[in-house]
Design an enzyme around this catalytic site. Structure first.
Site, PDB file in Angstrom:
ATOM      1  N   LYS A 181       0.861  -1.183   0.000  1.00 31.74           N
ATOM      2  CA  LYS A 181       0.000   0.000   0.000  1.00 31.74           C
ATOM      3  C   LYS A 181       0.897   1.233   0.000  1.00 31.74           C
ATOM      4  O   LYS A 181       1.743   1.392   0.880  1.00 31.74           O
ATOM      5  CB  LYS A 181      -0.895   0.000   1.232  1.00 31.74           C
ATOM      6  CG  LYS A 181      -1.909  -1.142   1.261  1.00 31.74           C
ATOM      7  CD  LYS A 181      -2.774  -1.076   2.508  1.00 31.74           C
ATOM      8  CE  LYS A 181      -3.678  -2.287   2.622  1.00 31.74           C
ATOM      9  NZ  LYS A 181      -4.680  -2.355   1.555  1.00 31.74           N
ATOM     10  N   ARG A 188      -9.510 -12.305   1.531  1.00 36.62           N
ATOM     11  CA  ARG A 188     -10.262 -13.443   0.992  1.00 36.62           C
ATOM     12  C   ARG A 188      -9.493 -14.750   1.168  1.00 36.62           C
ATOM     13  O   ARG A 188     -10.099 -15.815   1.228  1.00 36.62           O
ATOM     14  CB  ARG A 188     -10.618 -13.182  -0.474  1.00 36.62           C
ATOM     15  CG  ARG A 188      -9.438 -13.124  -1.417  1.00 36.62           C
ATOM     16  CD  ARG A 188      -9.755 -12.362  -2.688  1.00 36.62           C
ATOM     17  NE  ARG A 188      -9.999 -10.961  -2.405  1.00 36.62           N
ATOM     18  CZ  ARG A 188     -10.362 -10.077  -3.332  1.00 36.62           C
ATOM     19  NH1 ARG A 188     -10.547 -10.455  -4.587  1.00 36.62           N
ATOM     20  NH2 ARG A 188     -10.559  -8.821  -3.014  1.00 36.62           N
TER      21      ARG A 188
END
Length: 520
Positions: free
Chosen positions: A299, A374
């Site tokens: 990020k 996920r």
């Protein structure tokens, strides 16, 4: 060697089994760690109260009726002030009068409650009152004649939620609110009972907020697992923690792989409450990524990465909901599954293009290491389906930026092919004002196909790809996915939430479980 380690929380005593008092006793042990205010529901005259709140429904032709116990001159003065302000009891209206001569409170707040007062509106009203009370307030009287015990309890609950503080890292934390609220309604005992039912829900939200707010350096997987064990120790909840070695031994390679680059390896937390006989549990699976750098897909936005301790908000919501259901002694079997990870970069971290093997044997191509939520949820859902034999599964996660682009931060996005689960979730959202909006799962055929492995962990559209990926692991078990990206954190105090982690999802999941269970 047994795969299970952990604690069995303290069993209910005979006093807990006695009935109404149980939720109060269960929540009481740690509730006072968060809230110092007290709510009293007996009708008792309080001399020299700091504030008297007089609640008024929206008026028709009759006009406002003030208590006859107030002297005539005071009533005329109050009515003149209300007329001057055009007060008619609409929701959100408030008129303040100070130092009325001969009056028994220092301040009078006349507050409009509208034509009707829903649960969520009552909670917001209580939170609004709490936000206005000064640090020096010691006693508050709320004149709530004509309001139901549930409405009064919801107002008190809203005050509790707003008064939470996370001050662990303040060298000199400001004093927390510490006052008594005397609720004068029509049935004090019934209001007190209704309020006691809100306390486990508030406690669950407080614990969830603590978990969300804990910085990544202190709130790593093992620390969160231990915090959770302590939080449920006074509830009839079985807490089991699977260590990194056990996670690996069970074949949960997707979960294990996300923490491969950190000294803090992955854990799996399972909390179970049995209140519904022998029926298979409803399972809640929450993303517990305790800090997310994005891994090698780093990020790069400083404003984004600094808030990545909130990536465990889904797991926090699951823990809080199971606590609330157990504290209320709901007639349901529910299991909370929280995969806990720490997504960092090092020479041992999972690389873009690596293949991980999930608990069900699925080979996953990791196209993007920042789509890690996920991966851990895949093994959590598999565990709920395969090991707990869940009759239905709801997963919740701060999963995709695409969700924020689609529906913003006022709604969560939900995905499911099971109408009964969807309708229960929509109704739960309306009741709690944690609103949800359904997005389509299909067609989107092939969006997570991989040339290298069985599936890949990204695709387009992004929110749908995440949902499709998770659906693969639910298989034929009724399943619903909640993408709560953007909902977990309040940049400033608002309504029932102070600034910081807000515990979003605790109320939504609690209400959803009860609705699904009652419809079975």
């Amino acid at each position: 060697m047994s795969l299970k380690v952990g604690i069995q929380a303290v069993l209910m005593s005979a006093a807990l089994a006695a009935g109404f008092g149980a939720p109060e006793v269960q929540a009481q042990a740690k509730f006072s760690d968060y809230v110092q205010t007290q709510n009293k529901f007996e009708h008792k005259h309080i001399d020299d109260a700091d504030v008297l709140v007089f609640l008024v429904p929206e008026l028709a032709e009759a006009g406002i009726e003030l208590p006859q116990m107030w002297d005539a001159a005071t009533r005329r003065m109050i009515k003149a002030a209300l007329d001057l302000e055009g007060f008619n009891g609409e929701q959100g209206q408030q008129v303040e009068l100070l130092a009325l001569p001969g009056f028994y409170a220092k301040r009078l707040w006349v507050v409009g409650t509208g034509e009707s007062l829903s649960r969520a509106q009552a909670e917001e009203l209580g939170a609004g009152l709490a936000a206005q009370l000064s640090d020096t307030t010691e006693s508050v009287v709320v004149h709530a004649k004509g309001y139901s015990e549930q409405q009064i309890a919801s107002m008190a609950h809203g005050m509790d939620l707003r008064n939470y503080r996370f001050d662990k890292y303040k060298s000199e934390p400001p004093a927390r609110p510490d006052y008594r609220v005397h609720w004068h309604g029509d049935n004090g005992d019934a209001a007190a009972m209704a309020y006691q039912q809100t306390r486990p829900l508030a406690h669950g939200m407080f614990v969830a907020r603590d978990i969300i707010n804990l910085p990544g350096g202190d709130g790593y997987p093992q620390a969160i697992a231990e915090l959770a064990q302590k939080a449920v120790s006074n509830y009839d909840i079985k807490a089991t923690v699977y260590t990194p070695e056990q996670v690996k031994e069970m074949g949960m390679g997707a979960l294990y792989g996300v923490s491969a680059g950190s000294v803090h390896k992955s854990y799996l937390l399972v909390v179970e409450y049995h209140g519904g006989g022998d029926e298979a549990p409803l399972a809640l699976v929450g993303k517990g990524n305790t800090f997310d750098t994005g891994g090698y897909n780093l990020k790069t936005s400083g404003s984004s990465i600094v808030r990545m301790q909130t990536d465990k908000a889904g797991g926090a919501a699951v823990l809080g909901a199971v606590m609330a259901l157990a504290g209320k002694q709901s007639d349901v079997n529910v299991a909370g599954v929280v995969p806990l990870s720490h997504n960092l970069i090092s020479e041992t971290a999972t690389l873009p293009g690596d293949v991980l093997v999930a608990g069900d044997g699925t080979h996953i191509e990791v196209v993007n290491t920042d789509a890690e939520g996920r991966l851990i949820l895949a093994d959590g859902i598999w565990f709920a389906r395969d090991k707990l034999n869940a009759r239905a599964i709801a997963d919740i996660a701060t999963l995709t930026g695409s969700k924020v682009g689609a529906v913003g931060r006022d709604y969560s996005a939900v995905f499911s092919e099971h109408d009964e689960l969807l309708e229960a979730m929509k109704d739960a959202g309306e009741t709690t004002e944690e609103l949800v909006w359904q997005l389509p799962l299909g067609p989107y055929k092939g969006i997570i196909d991989s040339w290298l492995a069985d599936v890949q962990n990204v695709g387009s559209p992004g929110a749908q790809a995440g949902a499709r990926f998770l659906q693969h692991f639910a298989k034929d078990t009724p399943w619903i996915h909640i993408d709560m990206a953007g909902n977990a954190y309040s940049t400033s105090a608002n309504g029932i939430h102070p600034a910081g982690g807000n515990g979003y999802g605790v109320r939504l999941l609690t209400e959803w479980v009860e609705r699904v269970n009652s419809s079975d």
